[in-house]
Design an enzyme around this catalytic site. Structure first.
Site, PDB file in Angstrom:
ATOM      1  N   SER A   1      40.812  47.042  45.232  1.00 23.71           N
ATOM      2  CA  SER A   1      42.283  47.749  45.349  1.00 23.71           C
ATOM      3  C   SER A   1      42.023  48.317  46.519  1.00 23.71           C
ATOM      4  CB  SER A   1      41.898  47.618  44.282  1.00 23.71           C
ATOM      5  OG  SER A   1      43.689  48.577  44.501  1.00 23.71           O
TER       6      SER A   1
ATOM      7  N   TYR B   1      41.070  54.399  37.817  1.00 26.09           N
ATOM      8  CA  TYR B   1      40.910  53.011  38.593  1.00 26.09           C
ATOM      9  C   TYR B   1      40.737  53.180  40.023  1.00 26.09           C
ATOM     10  CZ  TYR B   1      43.557  48.612  40.162  1.00 26.09           C
ATOM     11  OH  TYR B   1      43.332  47.571  40.798  1.00 26.09           O
TER      12      TYR B   1
HETATM   13  P1  NAD Z   1      46.210  41.091  35.334  1.00 32.32           P
HETATM   14  O1  NAD Z   1      45.824  41.572  34.285  1.00 32.32           O
HETATM   15  O2  NAD Z   1      47.199  39.667  35.450  1.00 32.32           O
HETATM   16  O3  NAD Z   1      44.905  40.093  35.764  1.00 32.32           O
HETATM   17  C1  NAD Z   1      43.446  40.171  35.027  1.00 32.32           C
HETATM   18  C2  NAD Z   1      42.932  39.789  34.369  1.00 32.32           C
HETATM   19  O4  NAD Z   1      41.605  40.331  34.092  1.00 32.32           O
HETATM   20  C3  NAD Z   1      43.090  39.439  32.993  1.00 32.32           C
HETATM   21  O5  NAD Z   1      43.847  37.658  32.815  1.00 32.32           O
HETATM   22  C4  NAD Z   1      42.850  40.384  31.592  1.00 32.32           C
HETATM   23  O6  NAD Z   1      43.136  39.080  30.283  1.00 32.32           O
HETATM   24  C5  NAD Z   1      41.031  39.574  32.437  1.00 32.32           C
HETATM   25  N1  NAD Z   1      40.751  40.720  31.755  1.00 32.32           N
HETATM   26  C6  NAD Z   1      40.809  42.143  31.353  1.00 32.32           C
HETATM   27  N2  NAD Z   1      39.585  42.981  30.997  1.00 32.32           N
HETATM   28  C7  NAD Z   1      38.821  42.215  31.048  1.00 32.32           C
HETATM   29  C8  NAD Z   1      37.671  41.531  30.770  1.00 32.32           C
HETATM   30  N3  NAD Z   1      37.140  42.834  29.851  1.00 32.32           N
HETATM   31  N4  NAD Z   1      36.610  40.581  30.479  1.00 32.32           N
HETATM   32  C9  NAD Z   1      37.492  39.152  30.592  1.00 32.32           C
HETATM   33  N5  NAD Z   1      38.757  39.540  31.157  1.00 32.32           N
HETATM   34  C10 NAD Z   1      38.944  40.727  31.495  1.00 32.32           C
HETATM   35  O7  NAD Z   1      46.886  41.778  36.546  1.00 32.32           O
HETATM   36  P2  NAD Z   1      46.073  41.309  37.975  1.00 32.32           P
HETATM   37  O8  NAD Z   1      46.605  41.917  38.582  1.00 32.32           O
HETATM   38  O9  NAD Z   1      46.192  39.892  38.520  1.00 32.32           O
HETATM   39  O10 NAD Z   1      43.961  41.636  38.444  1.00 32.32           O
HETATM   40  C11 NAD Z   1      43.462  40.886  38.929  1.00 32.32           C
HETATM   41  C12 NAD Z   1      42.710  41.652  40.084  1.00 32.32           C
HETATM   42  O11 NAD Z   1      43.408  42.529  40.666  1.00 32.32           O
HETATM   43  C13 NAD Z   1      41.960  43.131  38.900  1.00 32.32           C
HETATM   44  O12 NAD Z   1      40.740  43.647  39.423  1.00 32.32           O
HETATM   45  C14 NAD Z   1      43.130  44.137  39.559  1.00 32.32           C
HETATM   46  O13 NAD Z   1      42.780  45.321  39.628  1.00 32.32           O
HETATM   47  C15 NAD Z   1      43.092  43.819  41.362  1.00 32.32           C
HETATM   48  N6  NAD Z   1      44.311  44.687  41.569  1.00 32.32           N
HETATM   49  C16 NAD Z   1      45.414  44.465  40.700  1.00 32.32           C
HETATM   50  C17 NAD Z   1      46.777  44.768  41.795  1.00 32.32           C
HETATM   51  C18 NAD Z   1      48.505  43.967  41.059  1.00 32.32           C
HETATM   52  O14 NAD Z   1      48.684  45.049  41.532  1.00 32.32           O
HETATM   53  N7  NAD Z   1      48.348  43.976  40.200  1.00 32.32           N
HETATM   54  C19 NAD Z   1      46.299  45.616  42.973  1.00 32.32           C
HETATM   55  C20 NAD Z   1      44.844  45.747  43.590  1.00 32.32           C
HETATM   56  C21 NAD Z   1      44.009  44.745  43.127  1.00 32.32           C
END
Ligand code: NAD
Length: 270
Positions: free
Chosen positions: A153, A166
């Site tokens: 991120s 985070y």
């Molecule tokens: P999301 O919540 O839709 O996806 C995260 C997924 O990880 C979910 O499906 C959840 O069930 C799974 N997960 C969580 N804990 C877990 C575990 N212990 N074991 C297996 N699966 C697990 O959210 P997203 O935004 O798609 O996030 C995906 C990635 O993107 C993450 O690593 C997040 O840090 C990163 N990210 C998100 C953003 C944002 O603005 N949403 C920005 C930068 C980075």
């Protein structure tokens, strides 16, 4: 139909029931890869991702497993072992604890820190540990370095994000990307993508639909490119690291944030 340049490749995407992980899995399926979809609790969402990947022609397995545990990572690696090798691993699963006022140090507990660290940092490490033999096997069989991508991120670069915990975990993940890229070359390439805002359920669940819409508008106004990214926008950039286009790239972290890191101050109202 996308070019089938990943036909025959075996890919595992953690946290792929929803959001960015789902988009990356679907992009991989479009390009011909077979997939392991992983979730913890979101079984219905995961089944939808599997159905879409199958519709695109992928052979898809669904594995419910917690990547913050050794058992969970072993279960995922065992599923990939049925292919005999793993060409692509995307460490995408991630969590946050929202505490947006970084000056309020009482907003986070030790448990918040440790829980976030367990999924966002230990998770990718344990996945690498469990999958390394299969990633090496892919290199041995194909002569091509296998590709690992960590979803990090912009928070890990700027320190700005949903909480201090985070941001710290994503900074650690960026450092681990460098360490493992150096240590595992030439057989395994390890890179990271650092998204800025992504319109996913994180924000949609945290706020109501109306507030989310306002957020999206204000994000778009604040980025140099004038857009608020969705999961597909990030997945398109991520694909660079998972295809042969990046065959000579390892240890790289790519910021995909519509230019947010530039600290843009608009001169004119958009
Ligand atoms: P999301 O919540 O839709 O996806 C995260 C997924 O990880 C979910 O499906 C959840 O069930 C799974 N997960 C969580 N804990 C877990 C575990 N212990 N074991 C297996 N699966 C697990 O959210 P997203 O935004 O798609 O996030 C995906 C990635 O993107 C993450 O690593 C997040 O840090 C990163 N990210 C998100 C953003 C944002 O603005 N949403 C920005 C930068 C980075």
């Amino acid at each position: 139909m996308a070019e089938q340049d990943l036909a025959g490749r075996k890919a595992l995407v953690t946290g792929s029931a929803t959001g960015l992980g789902r988009s990356i899995a679907i992009r991989l399926a479009e390009r011909g890869a077979d997939l392991i979809i992983n979730c913890t609790r979101s079984l219905t969402d995961a089944e939808e991702t599997v159905a879409e990947c199958n519709r695109l022609g992928a052979q898809t397995q669904l594995v419910a497993a917690d990547v913050s545990t050794e058992d969970g990572c072993r279960k995922l690696a065992d599923a990939a072992a049925s292919w005999g090798r793993l060409d692509i691993l995307v460490n995408n699963a991630g969590i946050t604890r929202h505490a947006r006022d970084h000056a309020d140090l009482d907003a986070l507990t030790r448990e918040d820190f440790m829980d976030t660290y367990a999924v966002n940092v230990a998770g990718p490490f344990l996945m690498m540990q469990a999958c390394k033999p299969l990633l090496l096997k892919a290199h041995e069989e194909t002569g091509r370095a296998s590709a690992v991508l960590n979803t990090s991120s912009i928070a890990g670069v700027t320190g700005i994000g949903s909480s201090v915990a985070y941001a710290a975990t994503k900074g650690a993940l960026n450092t681990m990307t460098l360490s493992l890229a150096r240590a595992l070359a030439p057989a395994i390439r390890v890179n990271a993508v650092c998204p800025g805002f992504i319109g996913t359920r994180w924000f949609k669940d945290e706020m109501g639909a109306e507030q989310y819409e306002r957020l999206e508008e204000s994000v778009a106004k604040s980025t140099p490119l004038g857009v608020a990214s969705g999961p597909d926008d990030i997945a398109d950039s991520a694909m660079f690291f998972l295809t042969d286009a990046s065959r000579h790239v390892t240890g790289e972290t790519l910021l995909v944030d519509a230019g947010t890191h530039l600290g843009y101050a608009p001169l004119t109202a958009r």
